[in-house]
Design a protein around this motif. Structure first.
Motif: not given
Length: 527
Positions: A161-182
């Motif tokens: 689950t924590l690895v999934g958190c890291g992946a979500a953080a990467g996408i969210a920070a890249t696109f400034n898009a928290p929903i998309a990262g999630t």
């Protein structure tokens, strides 16, 4: 030191759910800073390779042709040995490696991947390699999260689950898009929409986005006017665009692996191959430097209506070839941005033609370019929900959400009909990992017989007297005693119930192997 000890003890006394949320927030912050640092590193290296941080087509056209030809080669010569000798997991997009870690290794990723992936991908992108930065950022964020989890000795479920958190953080920070990262992490990495996964992943994505917005504000990747459908007749055109986008996604996905097979079959050493891919990209960049790098600058030119139809058509083909050469040769970089690029060119070309034929009932070609971006991306990743939300958050526009959803779903349907695997899961299948068959089967495939072989089983020479066999049976807790010959080779097996049966029957048993012979004779009767 006393304060730190008390803080650690206090953290350990938290409930598992609370600890997971705290760790998710920490990983989100680290992932956000990791994404910002990675982008800064790319800009720094672009300045070294091109003497400018601007990678627009106009800037690259002004660069002497020798530099355009050779800089991707130089980048490949550095990236190849870096990956081959330090961390081969850093090859390619990065997302499949994260998926493999979650499926087969309970989320364990080597800490060195953080550094090697960041440097190798930044070098590849900055030197002109035709790849994106999103895949590397996902792998970097996931590796950071895995390192944190391994340091704290988390269990397999929490670590994944924590690895999934890291992946979500990467996408969210890249696109400034928290929903998309999630949604990206839930759809592709952990493949679990349960509350125990959703909550920490969402917290991590929000934390990463907060970092981005603190330093860059609430900006989107593309600043556009508001688009809307001009006529309901356009649904037919968006249907056609979805079908075309699905076919284009299939061609792009297949070309990646065709190129990899060609390079793997070549006699070129693996650590030199990225330079060969760079040479192909450099040759294409002599006429079309648009194919170099991430490609967002060219997409902005398209969305501003300043790209000709012929150029769009040419860039569809050239970007597919350039990205396939870069990734297939062993370069380090993602395929997320290239899929957006190919989709933008496909949608832009389609929209331009449609607008020329039906100007009264069609919107601007830029609207079709946006829909094409999401359609090809969703079809490539076979994660339509993530693709829809990514484009919505990247542009901040709601006016074309209906055709966007329609085209993305249709494109994904077509792509799945042509090939059941996504651009990421195809890599897993080639390694013998079934992404759709459940993690138990994949874990079993990673375990050899040697790993589960027991050496504490009871054995007795086949010539041993029956009394010795009975004594061994009373001393051992093993349900089966194996018989061996004088050379220690297996000759048979005697179960505890076999010994009990013989003791209760009037058989003349003298040696251990007499029992195996006796039980073989009685087997048909027992049945």
């Amino acid at each position: 030191m006393r304060v730190n000890r008390q803080a650690v003890l206090g953290f350990l006394r938290l409930s598992p759910a609370t600890r997971m949320l705290v760790l998710a927030a920490v990983v989100g912050l680290l992932g956000g800073f990791g994404a910002l640092g990675f982008k800064k590193l790319i800009l720094l290296l672009q300045g070294l390779f091109w003497a400018t941080k601007d990678m627009t087509p106009e800037t690259l056209y002004a660069v002497v042709w020798q530099r355009r030809l050779l800089m991707p080669v130089v980048g490949g010569l550095i990236v190849g040995p870096l990956i081959y000798f330090l961390a081969r997991e850093a090859r390619g997009p990065g997302v499949p490696e994260v998926m493999i870690a979650v499926i087969t290794r309970n989320g364990i990723i080597r800490p060195i991947v953080v550094l090697v992936k960041a440097v190798a991908s930044a070098l590849c992108i900055a030197s002109g390699g035709s790849v994106g930065r999103e895949g590397p950022i996902v792998q970097i964020g996931a590796a950071i999260a895995s390192t944190v989890g391994q340091t704290l000795r988390l269990g397999p479920v929490m670590l994944k689950t924590l690895v999934g958190c890291g992946a979500a953080a990467g996408i969210a920070a890249t696109f400034n898009a928290p929903i998309a990262g999630t949604l990206f992490a839930l759809e592709l990495i952990v493949a679990d929409f349960g509350l125990t996964s959703f909550t920490p992943i969402l917290v991590s994505a929000v934390a990463a986005t907060a970092v981005t917005r603190h330093y860059h504000g609430n900006i989107t990747e593309f600043v556009l006017p508001v688009f809307s459908m001009k006529s309901h007749w356009e649904f037919g055109l968006y249907l056609a665009l979805g079908i075309i986008a699905g076919g284009m996604a299939f061609v792009f996905s297949r070309s990646i692996y065709v190129a990899r097979d060609l390079f793997d079959r070549s006699r070129i050493p693996a650590w030199v191959r990225p330079a060969g891919g760079g040479l192909l990209v450099g040759a294409m960049a002599l006429a079309y430097p648009h194919v170099m790098g991430v490609g967002y600058d060219t997409m902005r030119v398209l969305l501003e209506g300043q790209l000709a139809l012929g150029v769009m058509a040419a860039l569809i083909v050239l970007k597919i070839v350039a990205t396939s050469a870069t990734v297939g040769s062993g370069g380090s970089g993602g395929v997320f941005a290239p899929s957006l690029f190919i989709g933008a060119m496909t949608g832009g070309a389609f929209g331009t033609i449609a607008h020329r034929w039906f100007p009264e009932v069609t919107a601007s070609p830029a609207a079709y370019a946006l829909v094409g971006m999401a359609a090809v991306n969703g079809a490539c990743t076979q994660a339509p929900l993530s693709a829809i939300i990514v484009l919505f958050e990247m542009t901040g526009g709601y006016g074309i959400i209906l055709p966007l959803m329609f085209a993305v779903v249709m494109a994904t349907f077509v792509a799945r009909k042509l090939c059941p695997e996504s651009i990421y899961t195809e890599d897993l299948v080639r390694r013998g990992i079934e992404a759709h068959q459940g993690e138990d089967l994949n874990i079993l495939r990673t375990i050899s017989v040697r790993d589960v072989l027991r050496h504490d089983e009871a054995a007795i020479p086949q010539s041993a007297p029956f009394e010795s066999l009975v004594r061994l049976a009373l001393e051992t807790r093993c349900n089966v005693i194996f018989t061996v010959d004088d050379g220690g080779r297996y000759t048979g097996a005697i179960a505890q119930q076999d010994i009990k049966y013989i003791l209760n029957q009037p058989h003349e048993v003298i040696l251990a192997h007499d029992i195996t012979d006796c039980m073989a004779e009685l087997a048909p009767v027992a049945l």
